[in-house]
Design a protein around this motif. Structure first.
Motif, short mmCIF file in Angstrom:
data_model
loop_
_atom_site.label_atom_id
_atom_site.label_comp_id
_atom_site.label_asym_id
_atom_site.label_seq_id
_atom_site.Cartn_x
_atom_site.Cartn_y
_atom_site.Cartn_z
N ILE A 126 6.85 2.25 1.88
CA ILE A 126 6.05 3.06 2.80
C ILE A 126 6.97 3.86 3.72
O ILE A 126 7.88 3.30 4.33
CB ILE A 126 5.15 2.15 3.67
CG1 ILE A 126 4.20 1.34 2.79
CG2 ILE A 126 4.39 2.97 4.71
CD1 ILE A 126 3.53 0.18 3.52
N MET A 127 6.76 5.14 3.83
CA MET A 127 7.47 5.95 4.81
C MET A 127 6.83 5.69 6.17
O MET A 127 5.63 5.85 6.32
CB MET A 127 7.33 7.42 4.43
CG MET A 127 7.94 8.39 5.40
SD MET A 127 9.76 8.42 5.32
CE MET A 127 10.07 9.70 6.55
N ILE A 164 9.63 10.86 -3.17
CA ILE A 164 9.16 9.48 -3.28
C ILE A 164 9.98 8.60 -2.36
O ILE A 164 11.21 8.62 -2.40
CB ILE A 164 9.32 8.98 -4.74
CG1 ILE A 164 8.49 9.82 -5.70
CG2 ILE A 164 8.95 7.50 -4.84
CD1 ILE A 164 8.87 9.62 -7.16
N MET A 165 9.33 7.80 -1.54
CA MET A 165 10.02 6.78 -0.74
C MET A 165 10.34 5.62 -1.67
O MET A 165 9.44 5.07 -2.31
CB MET A 165 9.08 6.33 0.38
CG MET A 165 9.61 5.21 1.22
SD MET A 165 10.89 5.77 2.40
CE MET A 165 11.21 4.20 3.23
N PRO A 166 11.63 5.23 -1.78
CA PRO A 166 11.95 4.17 -2.74
C PRO A 166 11.30 2.83 -2.38
O PRO A 166 11.23 2.46 -1.22
CB PRO A 166 13.48 4.08 -2.67
CG PRO A 166 13.90 4.86 -1.49
CD PRO A 166 12.80 5.80 -1.13
N SER A 172 13.28 1.11 7.00
CA SER A 172 12.22 1.68 7.82
C SER A 172 12.69 1.82 9.27
O SER A 172 12.51 2.87 9.91
CB SER A 172 10.99 0.79 7.73
OG SER A 172 9.95 1.29 8.49
N ILE A 173 13.30 0.77 9.80
CA ILE A 173 13.81 0.82 11.17
C ILE A 173 14.90 1.88 11.29
O ILE A 173 14.95 2.65 12.24
CB ILE A 173 14.34 -0.57 11.59
CG1 ILE A 173 13.16 -1.52 11.78
CG2 ILE A 173 15.19 -0.49 12.86
CD1 ILE A 173 13.56 -2.99 11.84
N PHE A 174 15.75 1.93 10.29
CA PHE A 174 16.84 2.91 10.28
C PHE A 174 16.30 4.34 10.32
O PHE A 174 16.77 5.19 11.09
CB PHE A 174 17.70 2.68 9.04
CG PHE A 174 18.84 3.64 8.91
CD1 PHE A 174 19.91 3.59 9.80
CD2 PHE A 174 18.84 4.59 7.91
CE1 PHE A 174 20.96 4.47 9.67
CE2 PHE A 174 19.89 5.48 7.78
CZ PHE A 174 20.96 5.42 8.67
N ILE A 175 15.29 4.60 9.51
CA ILE A 175 14.69 5.94 9.47
C ILE A 175 14.12 6.30 10.84
O ILE A 175 14.27 7.41 11.34
CB ILE A 175 13.58 5.99 8.40
CG1 ILE A 175 14.19 5.99 7.01
CG2 ILE A 175 12.67 7.21 8.59
CD1 ILE A 175 13.19 5.79 5.88
N ALA A 195 0.83 -1.19 0.00
CA ALA A 195 0.00 0.00 0.00
C ALA A 195 0.88 1.26 0.00
O ALA A 195 2.04 1.23 0.39
CB ALA A 195 -0.90 0.00 1.23
N HIS A 196 0.35 2.35 -0.50
CA HIS A 196 0.99 3.67 -0.44
C HIS A 196 2.45 3.63 -0.92
O HIS A 196 3.35 4.21 -0.31
CB HIS A 196 0.92 4.23 1.00
CG HIS A 196 0.81 5.73 1.03
ND1 HIS A 196 1.88 6.56 1.20
CD2 HIS A 196 -0.26 6.55 0.93
CE1 HIS A 196 1.47 7.83 1.20
NE2 HIS A 196 0.18 7.84 1.04
N THR A 197 2.66 2.94 -2.01
CA THR A 197 3.99 2.72 -2.59
C THR A 197 3.94 3.13 -4.05
O THR A 197 2.96 2.89 -4.73
CB THR A 197 4.34 1.22 -2.47
OG1 THR A 197 4.57 0.91 -1.10
CG2 THR A 197 5.58 0.85 -3.27
#
Lengths: 312, 312, 312
Positions: B292-293, C292-294, C305-308, B275-277
């Motif tokens: 996803i962010m 855009i999130m890759p 995601s964990i890193f962010i 989703a949301h990608t």
């Protein structure tokens, strides 16, 4: 909409439950922003950053907080602790609300199932379709080109804006060796009172149980809500959001535009989600949640993007 | 939709191709979740985490996997290796499907071009518009307030839900010194069989060639598909997604809500997008892709955001 | 749409303002891509990467840039410095444009307020609803199943595609102890000339002032524009975007699909925003912006995601 209505400030002070300072016999005939006002306008200062325009505005009178006019000794004011709320009430006084003019009418081009339970003073607009097993509460409206597909209960004082589709089939299929087999949607969509559904929204009815949109919910345009969602009372969702199936959301939920919530989650009361953010897990703690990828110049974004992907 | 249909368990065991354990003469008259069931309900356990509710459920009978009732020696069961598929088939038995009731009808408020090729047993709903050069296959339906603009071929057993717009102009313009010059869209939209198009979807016809939605595709509500896309058979796309022009997508594509694929890409068979990608590059390898962010409290998000932007 | 129109190359060279090389008496009767062309097709090379297909294409003639045929001494060509623009003009010549055929007509199923100011040669399609205080300029069209709710001014040569909702209520409420109080929307929606509004778009009218969509704007399908936005001339917005309230956007704005701009911002002229990107701050400098999130494989995405989230 240009209004032909006019009010004395004395009348307005009573209707808006505000304290009058100035000439009660002065007549205003329109409501404008402080910058666009003319010499027969009512205007308002709800945000202190606009108070700097007070002295140059042409408006005849202003809805203000007491602090806004501290030390000012001329002009006409309707004074209240909540100028924005008084402005909202004033907007209704200057509106030529078409729905109120058509109260109690079903437009001849609408197609409404004969057994539909239509409350008192409802308005059904042009080209509306209302299918089987639907009911519409008192003083509610279904605007032009909307569809209530099947099994939709709408409360009272609820307004469904143009081109919305309510009670549509939820998205449910069982995979099989012959492709997806449709799960027929046997539930209902139950919408409370004092709800607004924006233009182009889609809300599916339940698969087995029901989809619930509780009292006082406000949906902006093009929001999608899937089957079996429960959306808590007095929630407000901005345009182009989507909530996936079976998610249960508490009261006073707020969500910025282009955001979503995944399915089968539980979201606590009083949660606020930023714009362009996806909620992927249940939320137990009220408060704000945000997941926006920052926008940058292409060169900088490319570096950030590579950096994010290297974290392995 | 409340169903008035009732079945003996013996009947159901045959209709659903399941093995009966228990009283074949027992009669069920509704289909409910295991928690909402009453004493004349058929229910089901498709996910083992719900088996804990078996002993307390009021349902008269359950569709189950053999493992679910291992060691249980009372109750009524319809046993199958795929309870979810049997449930999907059961949902059809309890549905008062309005479309089936109206088979072969064109609603008098629909506007259908006279040359339209309508197959057998199609249903054209209220306020539908069907423009030039369209055909609708057997047993397909176009629901209320939908538009087939021009040059749309719909296969058989395909259902277009309310408020959808098919065969609309693709988004194509040539820049010029006088502003954008429209590229007239001369192609078609070709939709296969056993397809479902959700409420409020928009699918453009081709610019020169055609847009293709292949057999067995399922689109949730408010999905947008641009001109000259080819979407592979048995793909399933959740709500509010968009696929840009000329992208070619393989079979069994799946995409979560609010996601997108850029234009002129090639996507392999058996790709699943979260989703949301956003997919920005062609994909040669089947499998899952996600972008996803993560959502965080504002303070944490602000730190992450600054951190992402500093990578230069 | 299959066209029955045919043209000699001599005619076309004049209509398209191109230089003819080859047989002016040769007749083409369709427009196709270089790969799909048949022996009576006109085709084109607008992008040099397709010039490799020139020798194998079956087309009778090609619209080309002079460089494309450098050193080639056979074949029929319409030569121009801007082949893409000439192709756009050619598309119009081969289109059986239904709107042009119906010019000056209001479909009998449309519901149009009697005071509506309809310009010359407008087309109002089936099931269109046009409410109070609207005007439609010359040679404009409102396509089937669209709604103009209230107070909408449409310029000339502007086309509103199917299922769009214009002039809907903006999303404005004042919180109170009794829930949200609606702010009645008293403004207008003013749309310029040479505008296209895609299928399923929603554009709200202003709250007090007006919403402005300026000349030459092109909106793809399912775009949402909130109340009091001003969208600069010759802007082009791809599908499923949203622009929040009171944002003012300059000329020649471009935005990829699924993107958004928050409310109350100012965006300079000549700004381009990538797909699936949210603009959260005003932009003073023209140029490109992207956020855009890759997309990655799930394992890699989980690490990123964990890193962010750890950056605290």
């Amino acid at each position: 909409m240009t209004s032909s209505k006019s009010y004395s400030l004395l009348e307005l002070s009573k209707l808006l439950e505000t304290t009058l300072i100035g000439d009660g016999n002065a007549i205003v005939d329109n409501l404008k922003t402080i910058q666009d006002a003319n010499d027969s306008s009512l205007s308002f200062v709800a945000n202190q950053k606009y108070s700097k325009y007070l002295s140059s505005s042409k408006a005849l009178a202003f809805i203000v907080h007491p602090n806004t006019i501290d030390g000012i000794d001329e002009g006409n004011y309707l004074v209240t602790d909540d100028p924005y709320l008084a402005f909202a009430k004033a907007s209704s006084l200057f509106s030529s609300n078409l729905i109120k003019q058509n109260i109690g009418s079903v437009h001849p081009t609408a197609t409404v199932f004969p057994e539909t339970n239509l409350g008192k003073n409802v308005v059904i607009g042009p080209n509306v379709y209302i299918g089987p097993n639907c009911s519409i509460g008192d003083f509610s409206s279904i605007r032009a080109n909307s569809s209530l597909v099947s099994d939709v209960q709408v409360g009272s004082n609820t307004h469904v804006h143009n081109g919305a589709v309510l009670g549509s089939d939820g998205f449910g299929y069982a995979p099989s060796k012959d492709g997806y087999i449709k799960i027929e949607q046997l539930g209902s969509l139950i919408i409370g009172s004092d709800v607004e559904i924006g233009a182009g929204c889609t809300i599916d009815r339940g698969a087995l149980g029901d989809t619930h949109i509780n009292d006082g919910v406000k949906l902006d345009n093009q929001v999608h809500i899937a089957h079996n969602v429960e959306l808590g009372s007095h929630s407000a969702i901005a345009a182009c959001c989507a909530i996936a199936g079976s998610t249960v959301i508490g009261k006073n939920f707020k969500m910025g535009g282009l955001s979503g919530v995944l399915g089968h989650l539980n979201i606590a009361d009083n949660v606020t989600v930023g714009a362009h953010t996806l909620i992927t897990k249940s939320i137990k703690e009220s408060g704000e949640y945000i997941g926006i990828m920052p926008a940058q110049k292409p060169k900088d974004w490319a570096k950030s993007s590579i950096f994010i992907k290297r974290r392995k």
